[in-house]
Design a protein around this motif. Structure first.
Motif, PDB file in Angstrom:
ATOM      1  N   GLU A  43       0.902  13.536  -1.914  1.00 42.27           N
ATOM      2  CA  GLU A  43       1.360  14.927  -1.972  1.00 42.27           C
ATOM      3  C   GLU A  43       2.237  15.280  -0.770  1.00 42.27           C
ATOM      4  O   GLU A  43       3.130  16.119  -0.882  1.00 42.27           O
ATOM      5  CB  GLU A  43       0.156  15.873  -2.004  1.00 42.27           C
ATOM      6  N   GLU A  44       1.994  14.615   0.332  1.00 45.10           N
ATOM      7  CA  GLU A  44       2.778  14.865   1.544  1.00 45.10           C
ATOM      8  C   GLU A  44       3.930  13.873   1.706  1.00 45.10           C
ATOM      9  O   GLU A  44       4.564  13.806   2.764  1.00 45.10           O
ATOM     10  CB  GLU A  44       1.863  14.806   2.779  1.00 45.10           C
ATOM     11  N   GLY A  45       4.198  13.106   0.647  1.00 44.97           N
ATOM     12  CA  GLY A  45       5.339  12.193   0.666  1.00 44.97           C
ATOM     13  C   GLY A  45       5.101  10.892   1.421  1.00 44.97           C
ATOM     14  O   GLY A  45       6.056  10.259   1.883  1.00 44.97           O
ATOM     15  N   ILE A  46       3.847  10.465   1.531  1.00 46.23           N
ATOM     16  CA  ILE A  46       3.514   9.271   2.289  1.00 46.23           C
ATOM     17  C   ILE A  46       2.945   8.190   1.372  1.00 46.23           C
ATOM     18  O   ILE A  46       2.029   8.451   0.570  1.00 46.23           O
ATOM     19  CB  ILE A  46       2.483   9.593   3.396  1.00 46.23           C
ATOM     20  N   LYS A  47       3.495   6.996   1.499  1.00 48.69           N
ATOM     21  CA  LYS A  47       2.942   5.819   0.836  1.00 48.69           C
ATOM     22  C   LYS A  47       2.148   5.060   1.897  1.00 48.69           C
ATOM     23  O   LYS A  47       2.710   4.433   2.791  1.00 48.69           O
ATOM     24  CB  LYS A  47       4.056   4.938   0.269  1.00 48.69           C
ATOM     25  N   LEU A  48       0.824   5.135   1.795  1.00 51.30           N
ATOM     26  CA  LEU A  48      -0.044   4.606   2.842  1.00 51.30           C
ATOM     27  C   LEU A  48      -0.472   3.181   2.546  1.00 51.30           C
ATOM     28  O   LEU A  48      -0.971   2.876   1.460  1.00 51.30           O
ATOM     29  CB  LEU A  48      -1.281   5.492   2.984  1.00 51.30           C
ATOM     30  N   VAL A  49      -0.292   2.312   3.523  1.00 51.56           N
ATOM     31  CA  VAL A  49      -0.804   0.942   3.470  1.00 51.56           C
ATOM     32  C   VAL A  49      -1.928   0.852   4.493  1.00 51.56           C
ATOM     33  O   VAL A  49      -1.708   1.080   5.687  1.00 51.56           O
ATOM     34  CB  VAL A  49       0.297  -0.089   3.786  1.00 51.56           C
ATOM     35  N   LEU A  50      -3.125   0.549   4.037  1.00 55.45           N
ATOM     36  CA  LEU A  50      -4.297   0.523   4.907  1.00 55.45           C
ATOM     37  C   LEU A  50      -4.721  -0.906   5.198  1.00 55.45           C
ATOM     38  O   LEU A  50      -4.936  -1.700   4.287  1.00 55.45           O
ATOM     39  CB  LEU A  50      -5.453   1.283   4.255  1.00 55.45           C
ATOM     40  N   GLU A  51      -4.827  -1.216   6.480  1.00 53.96           N
ATOM     41  CA  GLU A  51      -5.303  -2.518   6.913  1.00 53.96           C
ATOM     42  C   GLU A  51      -6.503  -2.327   7.824  1.00 53.96           C
ATOM     43  O   GLU A  51      -6.626  -1.300   8.495  1.00 53.96           O
ATOM     44  CB  GLU A  51      -4.196  -3.280   7.654  1.00 53.96           C
ATOM     45  N   THR A  52      -7.392  -3.308   7.858  1.00 58.87           N
ATOM     46  CA  THR A  52      -8.590  -3.219   8.681  1.00 58.87           C
ATOM     47  C   THR A  52      -8.531  -4.256   9.790  1.00 58.87           C
ATOM     48  O   THR A  52      -8.343  -5.439   9.523  1.00 58.87           O
ATOM     49  CB  THR A  52      -9.858  -3.410   7.826  1.00 58.87           C
ATOM     50  N   GLY A  53      -8.706  -3.782  11.028  1.00 64.27           N
ATOM     51  CA  GLY A  53      -8.585  -4.672  12.175  1.00 64.27           C
ATOM     52  C   GLY A  53      -9.863  -5.376  12.553  1.00 64.27           C
ATOM     53  O   GLY A  53      -9.850  -6.407  13.210  1.00 64.27           O
ATOM     54  N   PHE A  54     -11.017  -4.798  12.148  1.00 63.98           N
ATOM     55  CA  PHE A  54     -12.330  -5.342  12.506  1.00 63.98           C
ATOM     56  C   PHE A  54     -12.494  -5.450  14.017  1.00 63.98           C
ATOM     57  O   PHE A  54     -12.806  -6.496  14.558  1.00 63.98           O
ATOM     58  CB  PHE A  54     -12.552  -6.708  11.839  1.00 63.98           C
TER      59      PHE A  54
END
Length: 323
Positions: A43-54
């Motif tokens: 909705e805010e125009g963001i394509k989010l890519v989520l990565e986990t660093g552990f």
């Protein structure tokens, strides 16, 4: 690696891609996953890519190397980086959690637990210099327990592996522990297995602590003000949701983020965090909170002098979306 590709509200050509590296993938961070699952970032125009660093060290490395645009971790990592002389250091712009998210787990059920019971015991703790361990030590000192002399705390086991080490050890083994400090879902899993019992919440007993926050490199913050404002707006919508819905509703929204965990367990964990007031109503990282964090670092022997709040915290985005 998790990627948010769900139903975009805007054309992909108009979307701003952001890579977010989180310290761990945990129900503790429910407002972020609500924002993802309900499409608030799109909705805010963001394509989010989520990565986990552990681990905060790995997440900070990803941020400083440019492999992540935003880092999400304990803010102690930004202080360490600043003191190491990094020119393009990390600046915190949104605080997500205001209490610790871990629990003390015992091998035996204890009805009337008191922290003095940890004297002369062996405990599996967190990484030395990390927020879980420092908050644990902070609580011990509040209860007149010396972390160095009154008990043995094992800080050698990797994040996420302590529950397995705890449940797999037999009495008489080297490193056999009477207690372990665990995040969810490991704390609840130990209870479900009958190998451990939650006896205390570090979040409740430590009080309000700025446990995790979002940060960006100083250069990224200067060059992407609009993007960070939209990102913070999406997060605020997630915060608004968890503060206006019950644990069952929240659990049903975020369940796809945790396919290996059944909905009953997710609901139990969300309820624990909800009841201890884990999430504030806004994302503003106050100066008082930052000072408390530094006091905890000093008590843990990880910080000698205070660092400037105005260098490491920027509240303009969180303040704008809180209006």
């Amino acid at each position: 690696i998790l990627t948010c590709l769900c139903g975009c509200k805007k054309d992909d050509g108009n979307m701003k891609k952001i890579t977010l590296n989180e310290v761990a993938h945990s129900i503790f961070y429910a407002p972020q996953y609500v924002a993802m699952e309900l499409g608030y970032f799109e909705e805010e125009g963001i394509k989010l890519v989520l990565e986990t660093g552990f681990g905060a060290d790995k997440t900070m490395t990803a941020l400083l190397s440019g492999n992540a645009d935003i880092g999400f971790m304990g803010s102690e990592a930004s202080i360490y980086t600043y003191l190491q002389g990094a020119e393009d250091y990390a600046v915190n712009f949104a605080q997500l959690t205001q209490r610790a998210g871990n629990f003390l787990v015992s091998r035996e059920p204890i009805e009337d637990f008191d922290w003095s019971m940890l004297k002369d015991t062996y405990v599996l703790g967190g990484r030395k210099g990390g927020m879980p361990q420092m908050v644990f030590e902070y609580i011990l000192k509040k209860n007149s327990i010396n972390p160095d002399t009154d008990l043995t705390i094992d800080t050698s086991i990797d994040f996420g592996s302590t529950a397995a080490a705890f449940s797999g050890a037999k009495e008489g083994d080297v490193g056999y522990a009477e207690f372990t400090v665990e995040f969810e879902p490991h704390a609840t899993a130990l209870e479900q297995q009958g190998t451990g019992y939650i006896v205390a919440s570090l979040g409740t007993d430590s009080g309000y602590v700025p446990y995790t926050a979002f940060c960006a490199r100083k250069s990224y913050l200067a060059e992407n003000k609009d993007t960070l404002l939209y990102f913070t707006k999406a997060l605020q919508k997630g915060m608004d949701y968890v503060n206006s819905h019950n644990p069952e509703e929240i659990a049903n929204v975020i369940k796809e983020q945790f396919p290996e965990t059944n909905i009953e367990t997710i609901t139990t964990i969300v309820a624990r965090y909800h009841e201890q007031n884990t999430w504030n109503t806004d994302l503003i990282f106050s100066e008082d909170s930052f000072m408390l964090l530094q006091n905890i670092l000093m008590e843990a022997g990880e910080l000698d002098d205070y660092v400037p709040y105005q260098d490491l915290v920027d509240t303009k985005f969180a303040s704008e979306v809180a209006k």
